[in-house]
Design an enzyme around this catalytic site. Structure first.
Site, short mmCIF file in Angstrom:
data_model
loop_
_atom_site.label_atom_id
_atom_site.label_comp_id
_atom_site.label_asym_id
_atom_site.label_seq_id
_atom_site.Cartn_x
_atom_site.Cartn_y
_atom_site.Cartn_z
N GLU A 16 0.82 -1.22 0.00
CA GLU A 16 0.00 0.00 0.00
C GLU A 16 0.85 1.27 0.00
O GLU A 16 0.36 2.34 -0.34
CB GLU A 16 -0.94 -0.01 1.20
CG GLU A 16 -1.92 -1.15 1.13
CD GLU A 16 -2.61 -1.45 2.43
OE1 GLU A 16 -3.41 -2.42 2.45
OE2 GLU A 16 -2.39 -0.74 3.43
N CYS A 107 -6.82 0.76 3.34
CA CYS A 107 -6.78 -0.30 4.35
C CYS A 107 -7.16 0.26 5.72
O CYS A 107 -8.27 0.72 5.91
CB CYS A 107 -5.41 -0.96 4.34
SG CYS A 107 -5.29 -2.49 5.28
N HIS A 132 -10.25 -1.41 5.06
CA HIS A 132 -10.13 -2.84 5.27
C HIS A 132 -11.30 -3.27 6.18
O HIS A 132 -11.68 -2.53 7.09
CB HIS A 132 -8.80 -3.17 5.95
CG HIS A 132 -8.50 -4.62 5.95
ND1 HIS A 132 -8.91 -5.46 6.96
CD2 HIS A 132 -7.85 -5.39 5.04
CE1 HIS A 132 -8.52 -6.69 6.68
NE2 HIS A 132 -7.87 -6.68 5.52
#
Length: 196
Positions: A16, A107, A132
């Site tokens: 990420e 996330c 997430h």
């Protein structure tokens, strides 16, 4: 050309961090990475023990004079917690939002948006975001609208779900900063999955 600031802490999810950095460079965006409260002054130890050397080791050195067009917050639980625990990062998120600049988070990174809002909401409005699944309840419990889409853009906030959506997240940022043609130009040679 647009400019991007991407944060990194110990425990940041490598994919990420690296994917947006790489894709934005391919698009011609000037990217700078900055460490947040790193245990080692020169590198971050990421979630899978990969060591990454940020362009600037300390957020405190650049926060006051940051003029980037987008602030990017990668995920990884411990990394996102480091962002949430940093008053400097929370103020920087607020500064970007107050200035009408882009903030991207993926996330667990969107928890930093939520925390920043809690500290000083002012005239800012909550947005529809994604994250997430492990932090979905935390975000919903704070009253934010939630979507399970892979990437969500609401106002000047762009959020995404996790490592598997990093490429889509990065290409969306390219499109927001540089236009659809640049996105297609960057994506073509990368041969992304058809579902992107």
């Amino acid at each position: 050309m647009p400019t991007a600031l991407i944060l990194i802490a110990d425990g940041t999810e490598e994919i990420e961090f690296v994917t947006p950095y790489d894709v934005l460079i391919r698009a011609g965006v000037t990217v700078k990475s900055v460490g947040v409260n790193l245990k080692n002054e020169s590198f971050a130890v990421c979630s899978r023990n990969v060591r990454i050397l940020p362009d600037e080791p300390s957020i405190d050195k650049i926060a006051a004079n940051c003029d980037a067009d987008i602030l990017i917050l990668p995920g990884g639980g411990p990394g996102a917690k480091a962002f949430c625990d940093s008053d400097t990062v929370l103020k920087l998120v607020r500064q970007f939002r107050d200035s009408g600049k882009w903030v991207g988070a993926i996330c667990a990174g969107p928890t930093t948006l939520v925390k920043s809002y809690e500290k000083e909401a002012g005239g800012l409005q909550k947005a529809t975001i994604t994250s997430h699944p492990s932090v979905e309840k935390e975000i919903r419990d704070k009253g934010w609208s939630y979507s399970s889409e892979r990437v969500v853009v609401d106002g000047k906030i762009v959020t995404s779900r996790g490592p598997g959506t990093s490429l889509l997240f990065a290409l969306t940022i390219v499109e927001l900063l540089c236009g659809t043609q640049k996105r297609e130009e960057v994506a073509g040679p990368m041969i992304p999955p058809a579902t992107l």
